[in-house]
Design an enzyme around this catalytic site. Structure first.
Site, mmCIF file in Angstrom:
data_model
loop_
_atom_site.group_PDB
_atom_site.id
_atom_site.type_symbol
_atom_site.label_atom_id
_atom_site.label_comp_id
_atom_site.label_asym_id
_atom_site.label_seq_id
_atom_site.Cartn_x
_atom_site.Cartn_y
_atom_site.Cartn_z
ATOM 1 C CG HIS A 56 10.521 59.844 -15.711
ATOM 2 N ND1 HIS A 56 10.827 60.334 -16.960
ATOM 3 C CD2 HIS A 56 10.492 58.490 -15.849
ATOM 4 C CE1 HIS A 56 10.973 59.331 -17.805
ATOM 5 N NE2 HIS A 56 10.772 58.202 -17.153
ATOM 6 C CG HIS A 107 15.246 61.739 -13.692
ATOM 7 N ND1 HIS A 107 14.983 62.351 -14.893
ATOM 8 C CD2 HIS A 107 15.174 60.397 -13.927
ATOM 9 C CE1 HIS A 107 14.766 61.421 -15.815
ATOM 10 N NE2 HIS A 107 14.875 60.234 -15.248
ATOM 11 C CD GLN A 122 8.583 63.096 -6.715
ATOM 12 O OE1 GLN A 122 7.444 63.545 -6.673
ATOM 13 N NE2 GLN A 122 8.837 61.831 -6.425
#
Length: 105
Positions: free
Chosen positions: A82, A78, A80
Site C-alpha cells: 500500500h 499489504h 508495504q
C-alpha cells in the site's frame, strides 16, 4: 499473533498510505477542473500523509533492527504494498497536476 503496538503501527501505515493516495487522486481531479490551488493543497496533504506512513514504517524497521521480531503476516505485506503504491501514485499525481497547469496556461 502480532503485538498490539506493532499492529497499530502497521494499521497506521495502511491508513496514512491510503489517505495519501486519496489526496493525490483529489489533486488530479481538482487540477482537471482547473482548481490548481486545491490541487496544491491536496498534494501537500498527500505528502504529509506519506510522511506519517514513513514514520510508522521507520518505527517498525527500527524495532526489527533492535531485535524485536515482526511477524510477517499478509497485513504487514499489504501495508508495504500500500505504501509503495501510494508513493508511486503521488509522484504521478504531481506530474499530472503540472501537466494540467501547462495545458491551462
Amino acid at each position: 499473533m502480532m503485538e498490539q503496538g506493532q499492529l497499530e503501527k502497521v494499521m497506521g501505515l495502511i491508513i496514512n498510505a491510503g489517505n495519501a493516495k486519496s489526496d493525490a487522486m483529489e489533486a488530479i481531479q481538482a487540477a482537471k477542473k482547473g482548481d490548481f490551488s486545491l490541487a496544491k493543497e491536496k498534494l501537500q496533504a498527500a505528502d504529509q500523509a506519506l510522511l506519517e506512513a514513513h514514520h510508522a514504517q521507520t518505527e517498525l524497521l527500527t524495532a526489527e533492527a533492535q531485535g524485536e521480531a515482526l511477524e510477517l503476516t499478509l497485513l504487514v505485506v499489504h501495508s508495504q504494498d500500500h505504501l509503495m503504491t501510494s508513493i508511486t501514485f503521488n509522484d504521478l499525481a504531481k506530474e499530472m497536476v503540472e501537466l494540467y497547469q501547462r495545458m491551462a496556461a
